[in-house]
Design a protein around this motif. Sequence first.
Motif, PDB file in Angstrom:
ATOM      1  N   ASP A   1     -14.388 -52.863  32.030  1.00 17.16           N
ATOM      2  CA  ASP A   1     -14.400 -52.830  33.488  1.00 17.16           C
ATOM      3  C   ASP A   1     -13.758 -54.108  34.040  1.00 17.16           C
ATOM      4  OD1 ASP A   1     -16.294 -54.864  33.335  1.00 17.16           O
ATOM      5  OD2 ASP A   1     -17.996 -53.579  33.806  1.00 17.16           O
ATOM      6  N   ASP A   2     -13.808 -54.284  35.341  1.00 17.24           N
ATOM      7  CA  ASP A   2     -13.141 -55.432  35.971  1.00 17.24           C
ATOM      8  C   ASP A   2     -13.716 -56.767  35.522  1.00 17.24           C
ATOM      9  OD1 ASP A   2     -11.534 -53.677  37.343  1.00 17.24           O
ATOM     10  OD2 ASP A   2     -12.767 -53.674  39.168  1.00 17.24           O
TER      11      ASP A   2
ATOM     12  N   GLN B   1     -17.518 -50.454  28.879  1.00 19.27           N
ATOM     13  CA  GLN B   1     -18.267 -49.334  29.447  1.00 19.27           C
ATOM     14  C   GLN B   1     -17.828 -48.051  28.760  1.00 19.27           C
ATOM     15  OE1 GLN B   1     -20.620 -49.916  31.510  1.00 19.27           O
ATOM     16  NE2 GLN B   1     -20.130 -51.780  32.656  1.00 19.27           N
TER      17      GLN B   1
END
Length: 339
Positions: free
Chosen positions: A297-298, A303
């Motif tokens: 993810d960012d 994830q």
Amino acid sequence: MSLTKICCDRFTVFDKLTLELSPGINVFIGKNGTGKTHLMKVCYAACDITKSKLSFAEKINRVFLPSGRSIGRLVKRQKASSKCVVEVHRANLKLHISFSNHTEKPESARVTGQSEWVAKPLESVFIPVKEMLSNGPGFRSLYSQREIHFEEVYSDILDRAYRPVLRGPMDIKRKDLLKQLQRAIDGKVIVSNEEFFLKNKQGNLEFTLLAEGIRKLGLLWTLIQNGTLMDGSVLFWDEPETNLNPSMFGELMQVILDLQRAGVQVFMATHDYVILKELDLRKKNTDRIVYHSLFHDDDGVVQCRQASRYIDIYQNAIANTFSDLYDREVSRSLGGFLK
């Protein structure tokens, strides 16, 4: 009793991850470094100890082979002290392990649930990326007597390949699977003095003379023929597409689907678009397939999004890459046409 769930908390690349597993086929996709192989190795270690009777901690250490055999190095890296937790589930059974980044020996790790877990044996196979049958002669004795730097999955797969055939008649499903593979490799696999050969009309061809893709299919034939892969067993296969011509991907995915229909739980990690599409195009409504799409993810945390249909896969890096190639090809063609 197939595997039903895996939970990882601060283990290797994972901060916190929980996956519900399909009793049929589990396909792991994602960019390099998202932990696809790590998840399969943990699940394989949990399966293997029901037969080998090793401690869960020791088996994890052997299949991951951290530097200095220090199991604490498998804790997700950070500056402060930290502890990881891993749980693998089979219905109402739970196998739990925890240890800190300061833990050196596997016996210092905390393992719970192992007595109940190993009371119900589960046959399993892990096929690594590197083909091993051509390296079979002498490898097992060397591995058992010397400290050589090989993850134990390489020794394990040879142990299973060298098994003699089960007593009693072979069921129809296994016979049909063997016929499919025999057509693909154009022969049968035999063993003589620990050497593997492909027996066909040309005679006995030693595995060292065969293409690596054919060797891998030959290994699959061997595991089905000797009864290792049968109803109730678990197959883990890391990048089955490696060194295999794409023209054979369809036949391979058909065998994977048929193994699942015969009661084998399958775990597979892949980077290949054709593998995914062949699986998607050949599946039936009754086939139980879950795609596990792993991604960062960012914040850089791994994830996972799960989907039961190929079209519903979120964060499909493989399809995105092929779409980009197609768009660039069309753009170049149109550019030349317009000129």
